[in-house]
Design an enzyme around this catalytic site. Structure first.
Site: not given
Length: 200
Positions: A101, A151, A182
């Site tokens: 991320s 996502d 995610h």
């Protein structure tokens, strides 16, 4: 920069671990262990605090990066890596980024800004860090991208755009898709391990 270093087996790569928003330098240790337990580890904590959550650079809002800060923090991290290589006596050219991320985004930014910054990269749920750059030469640079078909933060279109940009710069990109949003899943890490074993 707040970090931890663990020496691995001689000759093995150094994993640069870069956590997601709200994480710490401890977060990705189990991931590194799953991919290669013999690798050395340099794990860094993001310098920015967003409502008490560590990050590697500022954002204006969800999904919109503060590009000026991103450039500054990318340079800061790049210089830190040079310092760490001397401090811990490891080969700066034998480093593989492993980011999730926000951490994957700063790793991507390093790839976008500096040639030969990594020997390879494992990017879990990354976004396109910047769109205004001419990318350095990445000929045959191995990159694994783990992404989610659903996502909500990093849309599949953006993942595909990143893949194209990296490939246009010469990188050898392997994509793995899952359908858990995610989240970073064990099966995604297992795929990264398979990819890593085939490359290194």
């Amino acid at each position: 920069m707040k970090h931890l270093f663990r020496q691995g087996k001689s000759g093995k790569p150094v994993f640069l671990l870069l956590h997601g928003t709200g994480g710490t330098e401890e977060d990705l240790l189990p991931i590194a262990e799953m991919i290669d337990r013999e690798a050395s580890i340099l794990s860094v904590r993001g310098q920015i605090s967003e409502q008490g959550m560590p990050r590697f650079f500022k954002r204006l809002r969800e999904g919109v990066f503060d590009e000026e800060d991103l450039v500054y923090r990318t340079k800061e991290l790049f210089e830190f890596l040079g310092w760490a290589a001397k401090e811990y006596d490891f080969d700066r050219n034998n480093m593989i980024a492993v980011g999730y991320s926000n951490g994957a985004n700063i790793a991507g930014s390093l790839l976008f800004h500096y040639e030969d910054v990594f020997k390879g990269a494992v990017l879990f749920h990354p976004m396109v860090p910047m769109r205004s750059l001419t990318l350095p030469n990445m000929t045959q640079l191995p990159i694994f991208i783990g992404a989610g078909t659903n996502d909500p933060i990093c849309k599949p279109e953006e993942t595909n755009e990143l893949k194209v940009l990296l490939e246009e710069a010469g990188a050898d990109v392997y994509m793995h898709w899952e359908s858990y949003g995610h989240r970073l899943t064990e099966s995604e890490v297992s795929e990264a391990k398979k990819w890593y074993t085939s490359k290194y």
